[in-house]
Design an enzyme around this catalytic site. Structure first.
Site, mmCIF file in Angstrom:
data_model
loop_
_atom_site.group_PDB
_atom_site.id
_atom_site.type_symbol
_atom_site.label_atom_id
_atom_site.label_comp_id
_atom_site.label_asym_id
_atom_site.label_seq_id
_atom_site.Cartn_x
_atom_site.Cartn_y
_atom_site.Cartn_z
ATOM 1 N N TYR A 55 -46.144 21.863 12.153
ATOM 2 C CA TYR A 55 -44.802 21.852 11.536
ATOM 3 C C TYR A 55 -44.078 23.177 11.807
ATOM 4 O O TYR A 55 -44.661 24.257 11.692
ATOM 5 C CB TYR A 55 -44.883 21.585 10.031
ATOM 6 C CG TYR A 55 -45.201 20.130 9.686
ATOM 7 C CD1 TYR A 55 -45.215 19.142 10.660
ATOM 8 C CD2 TYR A 55 -45.478 19.746 8.386
ATOM 9 C CE1 TYR A 55 -45.499 17.811 10.353
ATOM 10 C CE2 TYR A 55 -45.762 18.417 8.061
ATOM 11 C CZ TYR A 55 -45.769 17.463 9.057
ATOM 12 O OH TYR A 55 -46.057 16.154 8.732
ATOM 13 N N LEU A 214 -37.283 8.357 2.531
ATOM 14 C CA LEU A 214 -35.824 8.105 2.551
ATOM 15 C C LEU A 214 -35.356 7.968 3.997
ATOM 16 O O LEU A 214 -34.218 8.317 4.335
ATOM 17 C CB LEU A 214 -35.089 9.241 1.829
ATOM 18 C CG LEU A 214 -35.399 9.352 0.329
ATOM 19 C CD1 LEU A 214 -34.805 10.623 -0.265
ATOM 20 C CD2 LEU A 214 -34.884 8.118 -0.424
ATOM 21 N N GLY A 216 -36.105 9.726 6.445
ATOM 22 C CA GLY A 216 -35.810 11.025 7.057
ATOM 23 C C GLY A 216 -34.359 11.441 6.846
ATOM 24 O O GLY A 216 -33.832 12.274 7.576
ATOM 25 N N GLY A 217 -33.695 10.855 5.835
ATOM 26 C CA GLY A 217 -32.292 11.187 5.540
ATOM 27 C C GLY A 217 -31.311 10.238 6.215
ATOM 28 O O GLY A 217 -30.122 10.219 5.887
ATOM 29 N N PHE A 220 -28.791 8.009 4.321
ATOM 30 C CA PHE A 220 -27.513 8.529 3.798
ATOM 31 C C PHE A 220 -26.481 8.766 4.896
ATOM 32 O O PHE A 220 -25.299 8.809 4.624
ATOM 33 C CB PHE A 220 -27.752 9.851 3.054
ATOM 34 C CG PHE A 220 -28.856 9.758 2.065
ATOM 35 C CD1 PHE A 220 -28.654 9.138 0.833
ATOM 36 C CD2 PHE A 220 -30.126 10.236 2.360
ATOM 37 C CE1 PHE A 220 -29.670 9.019 -0.080
ATOM 38 C CE2 PHE A 220 -31.157 10.120 1.455
ATOM 39 C CZ PHE A 220 -30.933 9.510 0.236
ATOM 40 N N THR A 221 -26.960 8.936 6.128
ATOM 41 C CA THR A 221 -26.039 9.404 7.173
ATOM 42 C C THR A 221 -25.765 8.358 8.250
ATOM 43 O O THR A 221 -24.735 8.425 8.917
ATOM 44 C CB THR A 221 -26.650 10.640 7.873
ATOM 45 O OG1 THR A 221 -27.982 10.305 8.317
ATOM 46 C CG2 THR A 221 -26.716 11.836 6.945
HETATM 47 P P1 NAP Z 1 -37.408 12.058 3.660
HETATM 48 O O1 NAP Z 1 -37.475 12.418 2.200
HETATM 49 O O2 NAP Z 1 -37.305 10.637 4.040
HETATM 50 O O3 NAP Z 1 -36.172 12.789 4.346
HETATM 51 C C1 NAP Z 1 -35.831 14.109 4.037
HETATM 52 C C2 NAP Z 1 -34.468 14.378 4.621
HETATM 53 O O4 NAP Z 1 -33.524 13.580 3.921
HETATM 54 C C3 NAP Z 1 -34.068 15.823 4.489
HETATM 55 O O5 NAP Z 1 -33.371 16.212 5.659
HETATM 56 C C4 NAP Z 1 -33.135 15.797 3.284
HETATM 57 O O6 NAP Z 1 -32.128 16.806 3.366
HETATM 58 C C5 NAP Z 1 -32.496 14.424 3.413
HETATM 59 N N1 NAP Z 1 -32.110 13.924 2.091
HETATM 60 C C6 NAP Z 1 -32.897 13.683 1.023
HETATM 61 N N2 NAP Z 1 -32.167 13.217 -0.020
HETATM 62 C C7 NAP Z 1 -30.898 13.172 0.411
HETATM 63 C C8 NAP Z 1 -29.673 12.768 -0.197
HETATM 64 N N3 NAP Z 1 -29.643 12.333 -1.464
HETATM 65 N N4 NAP Z 1 -28.550 12.820 0.544
HETATM 66 C C9 NAP Z 1 -28.585 13.270 1.815
HETATM 67 N N5 NAP Z 1 -29.727 13.678 2.472
HETATM 68 C C10 NAP Z 1 -30.863 13.621 1.754
HETATM 69 O O7 NAP Z 1 -38.690 12.688 4.287
HETATM 70 P P2 NAP Z 1 -39.050 13.471 5.673
HETATM 71 O O8 NAP Z 1 -38.609 14.876 5.570
HETATM 72 O O9 NAP Z 1 -38.620 12.702 6.860
HETATM 73 O O10 NAP Z 1 -40.624 13.380 5.582
HETATM 74 C C11 NAP Z 1 -41.276 13.816 4.393
HETATM 75 C C12 NAP Z 1 -42.587 14.457 4.688
HETATM 76 O O11 NAP Z 1 -43.447 13.494 5.298
HETATM 77 C C13 NAP Z 1 -42.557 15.617 5.686
HETATM 78 O O12 NAP Z 1 -42.181 16.846 5.090
HETATM 79 C C14 NAP Z 1 -43.991 15.640 6.141
HETATM 80 O O13 NAP Z 1 -44.770 16.330 5.188
HETATM 81 C C15 NAP Z 1 -44.359 14.170 6.142
HETATM 82 N N6 NAP Z 1 -44.281 13.554 7.491
HETATM 83 C C16 NAP Z 1 -45.427 13.084 8.040
HETATM 84 C C17 NAP Z 1 -45.414 12.484 9.293
HETATM 85 C C18 NAP Z 1 -46.688 11.985 9.875
HETATM 86 O O14 NAP Z 1 -46.704 11.602 11.064
HETATM 87 N N7 NAP Z 1 -47.749 11.943 9.110
HETATM 88 C C19 NAP Z 1 -44.202 12.363 9.998
HETATM 89 C C20 NAP Z 1 -43.044 12.833 9.405
HETATM 90 C C21 NAP Z 1 -43.083 13.426 8.142
HETATM 91 P P3 NAP Z 1 -32.128 18.032 2.311
HETATM 92 O O15 NAP Z 1 -33.347 18.855 2.564
HETATM 93 O O16 NAP Z 1 -30.838 18.739 2.627
HETATM 94 O O17 NAP Z 1 -32.120 17.422 0.946
#
Ligand code: NAP
Length: 302
Positions: A55, A214, A216-217, A220-221
């Site tokens: 990461y 969510l 990956g955001g 919302f977008t």
């Molecule tokens: P997510 O919660 O689906 O997406 C997070 C993104 O959504 C951030 O950019 C966040 O921006 C945005 N977001 C959240 N709430 C929002 C809202 N109300 N309005 C607008 N934007 C919003 O999760 P993710 O970051 O994709 O993944 C979560 C975790 O899963 C990662 O940190 C990692 O630990 C794990 N992961 C694992 C794998 C794997 O292969 N095992 C792959 C990907 C991820 P803000 O920060 O600005 O709120």
């Protein structure tokens, strides 16, 4: 307050909602800011933090580890998850020529040693093989897991993004149990309903972890028809359940599944973490769940 749950009968105990650090390097937080973020999670009962060696181009574990040391927090109060098995081409890894997977004994053990140094800890609560490797030799993984377990460096083992046959093949050669499969699952991605991964978790009584809960955001977008349909339906159902946000209903939809997903939140925004946690109090009806499913796929069920 987020409750604690067991990922499998053998453990580990984790918080029902996990915080993910994939995007940590983008959040513009210094060590003090990361200490505050960890504190905000802990204050909500989120005690489990999800990492991977890669990461932030191999930087996030160190950023977090420095904050953890600074916080003076009891190690036993938190659970650290990390992953290994992907090799990125990076200036921090000048020996890598091509993005590749490596699940050899030597790579797994070296990756864990590095994660322990970066996270400034004596042990990892849960180590996941990040992705299935077409060149995986399950006996090598068994060797590595056995030695990491024996040395106390890793307490529990699992996988991520494994299909059922890949999970079963690896599990059949291991002397330690696989306690979870961390997979992509959200209103934007229902693949796990069809590829057997959820069924397998139910059969084995293990909780999957849901990454990008969510989308990956993109929920919302994105301007796709799927995202537009979902925002409309989630908004309407949010009003029905007493004024919940799109984000809260989306998380409640993940939590509703009887396999008892553990969502891994990816926001660096403390208000959004608080808001997502409130989704634990939303109990969607089966019909509301199916309405959201239909908004996702654009089709009624058969
Ligand atoms: P997510 O919660 O689906 O997406 C997070 C993104 O959504 C951030 O950019 C966040 O921006 C945005 N977001 C959240 N709430 C929002 C809202 N109300 N309005 C607008 N934007 C919003 O999760 P993710 O970051 O994709 O993944 C979560 C975790 O899963 C990662 O940190 C990692 O630990 C794990 N992961 C694992 C794998 C794997 O292969 N095992 C792959 C990907 C991820 P803000 O920060 O600005 O709120």
């Amino acid at each position: 307050m987020v409750p604690q749950v067991m990922l499998s009968e053998q453990g580990p105990r984790v918080s029902r909602v996990v915080h993910g650090l994939w995007r940590l390097a983008d959040w513009d937080r210094d060590t003090k800011g990361i200490v505050e973020l960890i504190g905000a999670c802990m204050g909500q009962g989120i005690t489990t933090f999800d990492h991977a060696d890669i990461y932030g181009g191999y930087t996030c574990e160190s950023l977090f580890g420095a904050a953890l040391a600074e916080s003076g927090m009891e190690r036993s109060a938190i659970q650290l998850v990390t992953k290994c098995g992907i090799k990125l081409v990076s200036e921090r890894r000048p020996g890598h020529r091509v993005k590749s997977y490596d699940t050899s004994r030597s790579h797994i053990v070296a990756s864990v040693d590095n994660s322990l140094r970066c996270l400034r800890t004596e042990y990892i609560d849960l180590l996941l093989i990040h992705r299935p490797n077409p060149l995986m030799d399950p006996r090598e993984v068994d060797d590595a897991f056995g030695s990491l377990k024996e040395s106390g460096k890793v307490r529990h083992f699992g996988v991520s993004n494994f299909l059922p046959a890949q999970f079963e093949t690896l599990a059949s050669k291991l002397h330690v149990p696989l306690v979870t499969n961390q997979i992509e699952y959200s209103v934007m991605n229902l693949t796990a309903h069809a590829d057997g991964t959820i069924d397998q978790c139910q059969k084995l009584d293990i909780r999957p972890m849901a990454w990008s809960p969510l989308g990956g955001g993109r929920l919302f977008t994105e301007g796709s028809r799927q995202a537009l349909r979902l925002r409309k339906t989630l908004g309407r159902i949010g009003r029905e359940v007493g004024g919940a946000s799109v984000e809260q209903v989306a998380i409640a939809w993940v939590l509703k599944h009887p396999v008892q997903f553990v969502p891994v939140l990816g926001t660096g925004n403390v208000k959004r973490i608080h808001s997502a946690v409130e989704a634990l109090d939303i109990d969607l009806s089966a019909e509301q769940w199916f309405e959201i499913r239909r908004a996702s796929t654009g089709q009624d069920i058969a």
